[in-house]
Design a protein around this motif. Structure first.
Motif, PDB file in Angstrom:
ATOM      1  N   LYS A 192       0.832  -1.201   0.000  1.00 19.03           N
ATOM      2  CA  LYS A 192       0.000   0.000   0.000  1.00 19.03           C
ATOM      3  C   LYS A 192       0.866   1.251   0.000  1.00 19.03           C
ATOM      4  CE  LYS A 192      -3.864   2.156   2.458  1.00 19.03           C
ATOM      5  NZ  LYS A 192      -4.772   2.061   3.627  1.00 19.03           N
ATOM      6  N   ALA A 193       1.940   1.244   0.810  1.00 18.42           N
ATOM      7  CA  ALA A 193       2.857   2.387   0.846  1.00 18.42           C
ATOM      8  C   ALA A 193       3.557   2.573  -0.492  1.00 18.42           C
ATOM      9  CB  ALA A 193       3.887   2.193   1.955  1.00 18.42           C
ATOM     10  N   LEU A 194       3.852   1.464  -1.180  1.00 19.61           N
ATOM     11  CA  LEU A 194       4.470   1.541  -2.503  1.00 19.61           C
ATOM     12  C   LEU A 194       3.580   2.333  -3.460  1.00 19.61           C
ATOM     13  CD1 LEU A 194       6.666   0.433  -4.559  1.00 19.61           C
ATOM     14  CD2 LEU A 194       5.062  -1.449  -4.972  1.00 19.61           C
ATOM     15  N   ASN A 195       2.285   2.022  -3.457  1.00 17.24           N
ATOM     16  CA  ASN A 195       1.349   2.711  -4.352  1.00 17.24           C
ATOM     17  C   ASN A 195       1.161   4.175  -3.952  1.00 17.24           C
ATOM     18  OD1 ASN A 195       0.355   0.555  -6.254  1.00 17.24           O
ATOM     19  ND2 ASN A 195      -0.126  -0.442  -4.329  1.00 17.24           N
ATOM     20  N   CYS A 196       1.109   4.440  -2.644  1.00 19.69           N
ATOM     21  CA  CYS A 196       0.945   5.827  -2.181  1.00 19.69           C
ATOM     22  C   CYS A 196       2.149   6.677  -2.573  1.00 19.69           C
ATOM     23  CB  CYS A 196       0.751   5.864  -0.669  1.00 19.69           C
ATOM     24  SG  CYS A 196      -0.826   5.186  -0.113  1.00 19.69           S
ATOM     25  N   ASN A 197       3.348   6.135  -2.412  1.00 16.07           N
ATOM     26  CA  ASN A 197       4.552   6.874  -2.784  1.00 16.07           C
ATOM     27  C   ASN A 197       4.639   7.071  -4.298  1.00 16.07           C
ATOM     28  OD1 ASN A 197       6.743   7.426  -0.471  1.00 16.07           O
ATOM     29  ND2 ASN A 197       5.564   5.589   0.072  1.00 16.07           N
ATOM     30  N   ALA A 198       4.142   6.096  -5.049  1.00 12.86           N
ATOM     31  CA  ALA A 198       4.106   6.247  -6.514  1.00 12.86           C
ATOM     32  C   ALA A 198       3.181   7.399  -6.911  1.00 12.86           C
ATOM     33  CB  ALA A 198       3.652   4.941  -7.164  1.00 12.86           C
ATOM     34  N   GLU A 199       2.040   7.514  -6.223  1.00 17.72           N
ATOM     35  CA  GLU A 199       1.117   8.609  -6.514  1.00 17.72           C
ATOM     36  C   GLU A 199       1.742   9.957  -6.179  1.00 17.72           C
ATOM     37  OE1 GLU A 199      -2.675   8.008  -4.692  1.00 17.72           O
ATOM     38  OE2 GLU A 199      -2.973   6.052  -5.632  1.00 17.72           O
ATOM     39  N   GLU A 200       2.482  10.011  -5.088  1.00 16.19           N
ATOM     40  CA  GLU A 200       3.172  11.259  -4.717  1.00 16.19           C
ATOM     41  C   GLU A 200       4.173  11.664  -5.796  1.00 16.19           C
ATOM     42  OE1 GLU A 200       4.974  11.073  -0.898  1.00 16.19           O
ATOM     43  OE2 GLU A 200       3.101  10.597   0.157  1.00 16.19           O
ATOM     44  N   LEU A 201       4.943  10.687  -6.259  1.00 18.62           N
ATOM     45  CA  LEU A 201       5.906  10.985  -7.314  1.00 18.62           C
ATOM     46  C   LEU A 201       5.204  11.448  -8.580  1.00 18.62           C
ATOM     47  CD1 LEU A 201       8.680   8.213  -7.198  1.00 18.62           C
ATOM     48  CD2 LEU A 201       8.974  10.667  -6.887  1.00 18.62           C
ATOM     49  N   ASP A 202       4.081  10.820  -8.887  1.00 15.97           N
ATOM     50  CA  ASP A 202       3.330  11.188 -10.085  1.00 15.97           C
ATOM     51  C   ASP A 202       2.852  12.639  -9.999  1.00 15.97           C
ATOM     52  OD1 ASP A 202       2.309  10.545 -12.624  1.00 15.97           O
ATOM     53  OD2 ASP A 202       0.321  10.197 -11.786  1.00 15.97           O
ATOM     54  N   LEU A 203       2.416  13.043  -8.811  1.00 12.30           N
ATOM     55  CA  LEU A 203       2.001  14.440  -8.622  1.00 12.30           C
ATOM     56  C   LEU A 203       3.185  15.384  -8.805  1.00 12.30           C
ATOM     57  CD1 LEU A 203      -0.394  14.135  -5.534  1.00 12.30           C
ATOM     58  CD2 LEU A 203      -1.035  14.764  -7.873  1.00 12.30           C
ATOM     59  N   MET A 204       4.348  14.985  -8.302  1.00 11.11           N
ATOM     60  CA  MET A 204       5.545  15.817  -8.458  1.00 11.11           C
ATOM     61  C   MET A 204       5.907  16.006  -9.926  1.00 11.11           C
ATOM     62  SD  MET A 204       7.908  14.234  -5.399  1.00 11.11           S
ATOM     63  CE  MET A 204       9.393  14.967  -6.092  1.00 11.11           C
ATOM     64  N   TYR A 205       5.611  14.999 -10.738  1.00 13.22           N
ATOM     65  CA  TYR A 205       5.929  15.067 -12.174  1.00 13.22           C
ATOM     66  C   TYR A 205       4.689  15.414 -13.010  1.00 13.22           C
ATOM     67  CZ  TYR A 205      10.606  13.238 -11.325  1.00 13.22           C
ATOM     68  OH  TYR A 205      11.906  13.085 -10.908  1.00 13.22           O
ATOM     69  N   HIS A 206       3.677  16.014 -12.344  1.00 13.90           N
ATOM     70  CA  HIS A 206       2.471  16.531 -13.027  1.00 13.90           C
ATOM     71  C   HIS A 206       1.756  15.458 -13.851  1.00 13.90           C
ATOM     72  CE1 HIS A 206       3.987  20.431 -11.757  1.00 13.90           C
ATOM     73  NE2 HIS A 206       5.137  20.172 -12.372  1.00 13.90           N
ATOM     74  N   GLY A 207       1.699  14.245 -13.313  1.00 18.03           N
ATOM     75  CA  GLY A 207       0.936  13.176 -13.954  1.00 18.03           C
ATOM     76  C   GLY A 207       1.576  12.588 -15.193  1.00 18.03           C
ATOM     77  N   ALA A 208       2.876  12.819 -15.388  1.00 18.69           N
ATOM     78  CA  ALA A 208       3.525  12.376 -16.624  1.00 18.69           C
ATOM     79  C   ALA A 208       4.149  10.986 -16.524  1.00 18.69           C
ATOM     80  CB  ALA A 208       4.606  13.381 -17.025  1.00 18.69           C
ATOM     81  N   LEU A 209       4.026  10.322 -15.366  1.00 15.85           N
ATOM     82  CA  LEU A 209       4.688   9.028 -15.197  1.00 15.85           C
ATOM     83  C   LEU A 209       3.858   7.886 -15.777  1.00 15.85           C
ATOM     84  CD1 LEU A 209       6.002   9.270 -11.509  1.00 15.85           C
ATOM     85  CD2 LEU A 209       7.111  10.049 -13.605  1.00 15.85           C
ATOM     86  N   VAL A 210       4.505   7.037 -16.550  1.00 16.00           N
ATOM     87  CA  VAL A 210       3.911   5.756 -16.948  1.00 16.00           C
ATOM     88  C   VAL A 210       4.260   4.772 -15.843  1.00 16.00           C
ATOM     89  CG1 VAL A 210       4.001   3.862 -18.594  1.00 16.00           C
ATOM     90  CG2 VAL A 210       4.074   6.225 -19.409  1.00 16.00           C
ATOM     91  N   ARG A 211       3.246   4.198 -15.195  1.00 15.35           N
ATOM     92  CA  ARG A 211       3.491   3.325 -14.042  1.00 15.35           C
ATOM     93  C   ARG A 211       3.402   1.852 -14.443  1.00 15.35           C
ATOM     94  NH1 ARG A 211      -0.078   5.627  -9.129  1.00 15.35           N
ATOM     95  NH2 ARG A 211      -1.146   6.929 -10.635  1.00 15.35           N
ATOM     96  N   VAL A 212       4.467   1.110 -14.146  1.00 11.42           N
ATOM     97  CA  VAL A 212       4.520  -0.315 -14.483  1.00 11.42           C
ATOM     98  C   VAL A 212       4.594  -1.115 -13.186  1.00 11.42           C
ATOM     99  CG1 VAL A 212       5.691  -2.103 -15.805  1.00 11.42           C
ATOM    100  CG2 VAL A 212       5.796   0.278 -16.578  1.00 11.42           C
ATOM    101  N   HIS A 213       3.563  -1.915 -12.915  1.00  9.94           N
ATOM    102  CA  HIS A 213       3.517  -2.741 -11.712  1.00  9.94           C
ATOM    103  C   HIS A 213       4.215  -4.072 -12.010  1.00  9.94           C
ATOM    104  CE1 HIS A 213       0.559  -0.262  -9.394  1.00  9.94           C
ATOM    105  NE2 HIS A 213       0.393   0.232 -10.595  1.00  9.94           N
ATOM    106  N   VAL A 214       5.327  -4.309 -11.298  1.00  7.84           N
ATOM    107  CA  VAL A 214       6.181  -5.469 -11.560  1.00  7.84           C
ATOM    108  C   VAL A 214       6.224  -6.358 -10.322  1.00  7.84           C
ATOM    109  CG1 VAL A 214       8.508  -6.234 -12.134  1.00  7.84           C
ATOM    110  CG2 VAL A 214       7.598  -4.154 -13.173  1.00  7.84           C
ATOM    111  N   THR A 215       6.018  -7.642 -10.532  1.00  7.47           N
ATOM    112  CA  THR A 215       6.123  -8.619  -9.450  1.00  7.47           C
ATOM    113  C   THR A 215       7.445  -9.353  -9.565  1.00  7.47           C
ATOM    114  OG1 THR A 215       3.725  -8.919  -9.449  1.00  7.47           O
ATOM    115  CG2 THR A 215       5.020 -10.618  -8.363  1.00  7.47           C
ATOM    116  N   MET A 216       8.080  -9.567  -8.445  1.00  4.09           N
ATOM    117  CA  MET A 216       9.369 -10.272  -8.390  1.00  4.09           C
ATOM    118  C   MET A 216       9.315 -11.566  -9.216  1.00  4.09           C
ATOM    119  SD  MET A 216      11.001 -11.829  -4.913  1.00  4.09           S
ATOM    120  CE  MET A 216      11.878 -13.396  -4.957  1.00  4.09           C
TER     121      MET A 216
END
Length: 855
Positions: free
Chosen positions: A449-473
């Protein structure tokens, strides 16, 4: 009936062919009438994909459409024609049985902007579409988003509901009424405009009602036709869409003949494997009652093939399914994409050119960034946005926050942690971002859950320009491995806060897989002999020495790559050990000898699945997917959330005005969980926002216009500026198709209208609906006619160009500033006469006005 004599020639210059069954004959439907279906008839629709991209594994589709009022004779004729047409095509087409109102997504995908169901039958003297026919009064009920349909309903307020779109067609005027609970969709408006073009030659006026309070004049016209509305509108009847959970259940039945009777025996349930299908037999596959497939082996009998539809209908009846249940008949070797994806894997008998085996060879060579960017289809198949030479930043999620990692340890991850990996690169001079969300197998729910929340924070910092890829080990995509330069090492356990080197441990065993930086990863495995594999390289770390073990089946490339990787794991003295020549202390460290896999590894079987595009929505909390077959960029709308399944990856495309962004990843996960083929839940999920599409996504589309989102008009822009009817009717400044809106005596406001005051002429010259008026009425302009100015004379260009509405001279209509120019100034500025300008489509008018400062 002479079937062979009735078979028409199939034109080779187009993909789609439509015939109506009339008087036991196949009569071609004119192209401009495609999408019109009379409910008393049957139709045959043939689609032959001709584009190079579409033919990769795609077959022709032959549809048999049954109107809800079609008689048994018409259905029998259509069925006979389908069989003979199939023989003429060499038996390679997928056959479909379509019932009115319940057509397959494949069928509906042909007809853009929508399907129109017409009452009654087609008289022999009547054309499918009569252009310039204005003696019309009808009400159409428009439903759907990606696949729009319009049905003629009773001309009454009783036909309306809050959630759908209704079109009041009055010949020279068409009023689209959008229910208060309807989300703005361009598809419904596109159907209205299509009817205007095809049936009125573009000369009908269109008005759109999104808010009845603001559209008083249009509402007066509707009330003049339908009467005054009494009471509240009802909610729409819930659409009984099949959700993904229902589609997840598949059952395969074997059909055999015993003493002139068909015996149907259940053979298997999901997940199904291709080897269950034998070429001498035929089978029925039931997908949760939502669709019935009949698979015919190439060696099955001719009579069995001819009876495919009738046996499928008998199966439907025996199961108690609705009679309109969709049926698809597929032949061995010419299966549809939808059928293939019901199986765990699907391989063709003959290897296809350009498959992923060939692509993996390309990836080993030096990648040309320019080629990947100029050929996005290559990037998509290689799953590489570039050559991985961009900038990399890595954070570890610790105490629910992101902690930056030392670049020296970027590739050293722990199974008990989650990580964010940000990759920055340039494409065509523009900075692009990909954010990988890597999740270890041993990570806790709170860390995920923290991983996704921090990803959203980063996305806001980059004005929604991030392509997010969810990767499983363990399921890292090639580009992720490449940006780590083949140095990905995954340790068991969790990373300490002050990690320096490896945590102390008696014995550790690492499995090294890969031949180059694009496919190499190293995973820690249990330190026991059974974890070894003769095809790979292993590193055994002990307190005093490290053994680099080479299996007999590993290649020279594997050995060289392993030597570069092990340096990141341990600096201890390394001893090379060949399989079969291990010293006793090697086996002692692993707890003794034990059997392990030693057979030669076969080349990976890459399934030949076609990419599929779906619109996502939720109904009663369940995921509902609508497939768009033969998709293009035009199918991506800003109000949509679309799912593109390329089998190796799941892409979720988020339109800028779409709701439900937070549910998108959950929808992708639910899609994988409920997929009847038993898909891996570790399949990477890529979340993309409109305008930030990487080449790995755009490469799956036949063509891609990177400037489409900047040039394309939104629904609001089309309604407000593109149609012309709305401001014209509201302002009542010019003539509207002989409508005269009476103004009542009280306070100069328009008085109420009744059906008796609306008269329709019965001659063929037009539907001249006139409102009785005691006073001088004002009226509005037709679609392509020019507006009438409310001031006399011409104005200079300086008074009009680039002027805000409040700065214009009194009496100037801000929506039509250009009209007040003199004819000579107009010709000089626009390069054409006013007559030529106003004969253009509205959207072209608006585009030119924007460019020249008159918008």
């Amino acid at each position: 009936m002479d079937i062979n004599k009735g078979l028409p020639a199939i034109a080779s210059h187009r993909d789609l062919h439509v015939w109506i069954i009339e008087n036991q004959r196949m009569v071609p439907v004119p192209e401009r009438a495609y999408g019109n279906f009379f409910e008393e008839h049957c139709y045959i629709v043939l689609h032959v994909p001709r584009s190079l991209k579409a033919t990769q594994g795609a077959s022709s589709d032959l549809h048999y459409w049954v109107g809800k009022e079609a008689g048994a004779e018409a259905q029998g004729s259509a069925g006979a024609f389908v069989q003979h047409l199939l023989e003429a095509l060499g038996g390679a087409a997928v056959q479909h049985r379509e019932a009115q109102g319940h057509e397959s997504d494949c069928f509906r995908s042909y007809f853009r902007p929508g399907v129109l169901y017409r009452k009654g039958g087609l008289a022999s003297a009547l054309k499918h579409v009569e252009t310039n026919m204005y003696n019309i009064q009808r009400l159409l009920h428009i439903q759907g988003r990606k696949h729009v349909s319009a049905t003629e309903v009773e001309l009454s307020w009783n036909s309306f509901n809050k959630s759908d779109i209704f079109l009041l067609d009055l010949g020279k005027m068409m009023i689209q009424w959008n229910g208060p609970e309807t989300s703005p969709v361009l598809q419904g408006l596109a159907l209205t405009c299509s009817l205007q073009d095809r049936e009125r030659g573009g000369r009908a006026q269109i008005g759109v009602i999104d808010d009845e309070v603001k559209a008083t004049d249009l509402m007066r016209i509707m009330e003049a036709v339908l009467g005054c509305r009494v009471g509240n509108l009802p909610a729409s009847v819930p659409n009984k869409s099949i959700n993904q959970l229902q589609k997840a259940s598949v059952r395969l039945y074997h059909v055999c003949e015993k003493e002139e009777d068909s015996v149907i025996q259940e053979l298997a349930t999901c997940p199904l494997t291709q080897d269950l299908l034998r070429e001498e037999d035929y089978y029925i596959l039931d997908q949760g009652g939502s669709k019935i497939y009949v698979w015919q082996g190439r060696m099955s009998g001719l009579q069995e093939k001819k009876a495919a539809f009738s046996r499928a209908l008998a199966f439907i009846q025996a199961k108690g399914y609705p009679t309109y249940t969709n049926v698809e008949v597929v032949n061995d070797g010419a299966e549809s994409a939808a059928f293939k994806q019901l199986f765990q894997a699907w391989s063709t008998r003959k290897p296809e050119n350009g498959n992923l085996h060939g692509m993996s060879e390309l990836i080993r060579g030096r990648l040309d960034v320019g080629k990947l960017h100029s050929q996005p289809e290559l990037a998509a198949q290689l799953r590489m946005v570039d050559d991985a030479s961009g900038q990399v930043e890595v954070w570890c999620i610790q105490d629910l926050c992101r902690q930056p990692m030392d670049p020296k340890h970027h590739g050293q991850l722990y199974a008990g942690n989650c990580y964010l990996v940000l990759y920055t690169y340039q494409k065509m001079g523009r900075v692009q971002y990909i954010l990988y969300l890597w999740q270890g197998h041993q990570a806790t729910t709170s860390e995920i859950k923290a991983l996704n929340c921090n990803a959203e924070e980063l996305d806001l910092m980059y004005h929604g320009a991030l392509v997010r890829v969810h990767v499983t080990m363990g399921s890292e995509p090639p580009h992720f491995l490449a940006i780590l330069q083949g140095q990905l090492v995954v340790f068991q356990g969790r990373m300490g806060h002050n990690r320096k080197g490896l945590p102390a441990s008696a014995m550790r065993l690492f499995h090294v897989q890969g031949t180059d930086i694009y496919n190499t990863k190293t995973m820690e495995v249990p330190a026991r002999a059974s974890a070894l594999n003769s095809n790979d390289v292993f590193l055994l770390v002990t307190a005093s020495i490290c053994y680099l073990w080479f299996g007999k089946g590993c290649s020279g490339d594997q050995r060289e790559m392993a030597r570069t990787v092990v340096a990141a794991i341990s600096g201890e003295t390394k001893e090379t050990v060949l399989e079969g020549q291990e010293p006793p202390c090697f086996w002692e460290a692993l707890g003794g000898r034990a059997p392990y896999p030693s057979n030669k590894r076969l080349p990976e079987d890459v399934s030949s699945f076609q990419p599929r595009l779906f619109e996502c929505s939720s109904q009663m909390g369940q995921l509902v997917l609508t497939e768009v077959v033969f998709f293009s960029q035009e199918d991506l709308d800003k109000y949509d959330i679309m799912l593109l399944d390329t089998w190796q990856e799941i892409f979720l495309w988020l339109g800028e005005a779409a709701s439900g962004w937070k549910e998108a990843v959950t929808w992708g996960q639910e899609y994988l969980k409920t997929h009847p083929a038993g898909r891996s839940l570790a399949t990477p999920i890529v979340v993309i926002k409109q305008g930030h599409e990487p080449p790995t996504f755009t490469g799956w589309f036949f063509t891609w216009d990177p400037y489409k989102w900047t040039n394309n008009q939104s629904y609001e822009e089309v309604v407000d500026g593109g149609l012309g009817a709305k401001p014209a009717i509201f302002e009542l400044t010019a003539e509207l198709n002989n409508f005269q809106l009476s103004r009542g005596p009280s306070h100069g406001r328009a008085g109420p209208l009744t059906p008796r005051t609306l008269k329709g002429s019965q001659d063929g010259s037009g539907n001249e609906l006139q409102l009785d008026s005691k006073g001088g009425g004002t009226s509005t302009s037709s679609y392509h006619s020019s507006p009438k100015p409310t001031i006399k004379g011409s104005l200079s260009r300086e008074q009009l160009m680039h002027q805000a509405a409040e700065d214009l001279p009194e009496g100037v209509d801000p929506a039509h500033k250009e009209f007040y120019l003199s004819d000579s100034d107009f010709q000089d500025i626009f390069g054409k006469s006013k007559e030529e300008f106003y004969s253009m489509a509205k959207w072209r008018q608006q585009q030119e006005k924007k460019q020249l400062g008159f918008f």
